[in-house]
Design an enzyme around this catalytic site. Structure first.
Site, mmCIF file in Angstrom:
data_model
loop_
_atom_site.group_PDB
_atom_site.id
_atom_site.type_symbol
_atom_site.label_atom_id
_atom_site.label_comp_id
_atom_site.label_asym_id
_atom_site.label_seq_id
_atom_site.Cartn_x
_atom_site.Cartn_y
_atom_site.Cartn_z
ATOM 1 N N ARG A 81 0.826 -1.198 0.000
ATOM 2 C CA ARG A 81 0.000 0.000 0.000
ATOM 3 C C ARG A 81 0.868 1.258 0.000
ATOM 4 N NH1 ARG A 81 -4.996 1.812 2.203
ATOM 5 N NH2 ARG A 81 -5.124 3.934 1.423
ATOM 6 N N ARG A 92 -6.313 0.789 -4.498
ATOM 7 C CA ARG A 92 -5.424 0.451 -3.390
ATOM 8 C C ARG A 92 -5.337 -1.055 -3.193
ATOM 9 N NH1 ARG A 92 -8.701 3.919 0.082
ATOM 10 N NH2 ARG A 92 -8.305 5.319 -1.614
ATOM 11 N N ASP A 95 -6.837 -1.678 2.216
ATOM 12 C CA ASP A 95 -7.216 -0.623 3.146
ATOM 13 C C ASP A 95 -7.799 -1.321 4.372
ATOM 14 O OD1 ASP A 95 -7.666 1.906 4.015
ATOM 15 O OD2 ASP A 95 -9.042 2.458 2.419
ATOM 16 N N ASP A 97 -9.594 -0.415 7.920
ATOM 17 C CA ASP A 97 -10.165 0.659 8.752
ATOM 18 C C ASP A 97 -10.698 0.088 10.061
ATOM 19 O OD1 ASP A 97 -9.737 2.709 6.906
ATOM 20 O OD2 ASP A 97 -11.618 2.315 5.872
HETATM 21 O O1 GSY Z 1 -11.587 2.679 3.028
HETATM 22 C C1 GSY Z 1 -12.497 2.622 2.034
HETATM 23 C C2 GSY Z 1 -11.877 2.539 0.678
HETATM 24 N N1 GSY Z 1 -12.905 2.718 -0.323
HETATM 25 C C3 GSY Z 1 -13.771 1.796 -0.800
HETATM 26 C C4 GSY Z 1 -13.998 0.431 -0.510
HETATM 27 O O2 GSY Z 1 -13.331 -0.215 0.315
HETATM 28 N N2 GSY Z 1 -15.023 -0.172 -1.214
HETATM 29 C C5 GSY Z 1 -15.788 0.490 -2.117
HETATM 30 N N3 GSY Z 1 -16.757 -0.170 -2.751
HETATM 31 N N4 GSY Z 1 -15.589 1.802 -2.400
HETATM 32 C C6 GSY Z 1 -14.602 2.439 -1.738
HETATM 33 N N5 GSY Z 1 -14.224 3.719 -1.837
HETATM 34 C C7 GSY Z 1 -13.210 3.876 -0.970
HETATM 35 S S1 GSY Z 1 -12.399 5.357 -0.678
#
Ligand code: GSY
Length: 133
Positions: A81, A92, A95, A97
């Site tokens: 990342r 990415r 991620d 969270d």
């Molecule tokens: O941390 C969120 C990253 N993210 C995502 C995701 O994980 N999934 C989807 N479907 N859309 C996202 N947009 C982001 S920013």
């Protein structure tokens, strides 16, 4: 402490990266107790990017919130990342969270708990509902 995390990937071998991230969490962040199924989801926010795979996990951890954040960030880095991916809304590799940390709340520039965007993110709500009752 019981903690819920959200994982997402939309670059490279998404499923393998999520598997490696969960294994990394088990080794360095806490014991993974539950894992949701993996959902393929449309990108939210910057929409002209590849589909995501998303899931949620519950872990039991001894780490305080900011140490847990550092452990998650280390796993993200180990899996390739780049910070610019987050800053620029680019695809990415992974991620991770922190959604909930027990019933605790935290509001710092680095970390807000509960995660402030849970309610507006179907890609979080659906897998989370599978493991959090
Ligand atoms: O941390 C969120 C990253 N993210 C995502 C995701 O994980 N999934 C989807 N479907 N859309 C996202 N947009 C982001 S920013």
């Amino acid at each position: 402490m019981q903690v819920f995390l959200s994982l997402g990937s939309n670059l490279g071998d998404r499923r393998l990266t999520i598997k490696k991230a969960i294994s990394g969490l088990n080794k360095t962040a806490g014991h993974v107790i539950k894992q949701s199924s993996i959902h393929e989801t449309k990108p939210v926010g910057k929409t002209d990017q590849p589909m995501f795979l998303n899931c949620c996990v519950e872990i039991e951890t001894d780490l305080p919130p900011l140490k847990l954040l550092a452990a998650c960030q280390k796993i993200e880095k180990q899996l390739g990342r780049l910070k610019s991916e987050k800053d620029l809304g680019l695809p990415r590799t992974i991620d991770i969270d922190i959604l909930f940390y027990g019933n605790e709340t935290l509001d710092t520039p680095k970390l807000k708990i509960p995660h402030p965007r849970i309610k507006e993110r179907e890609f979080v709500l659906k897998p989370l509902a599978e493991i959090k009752h």
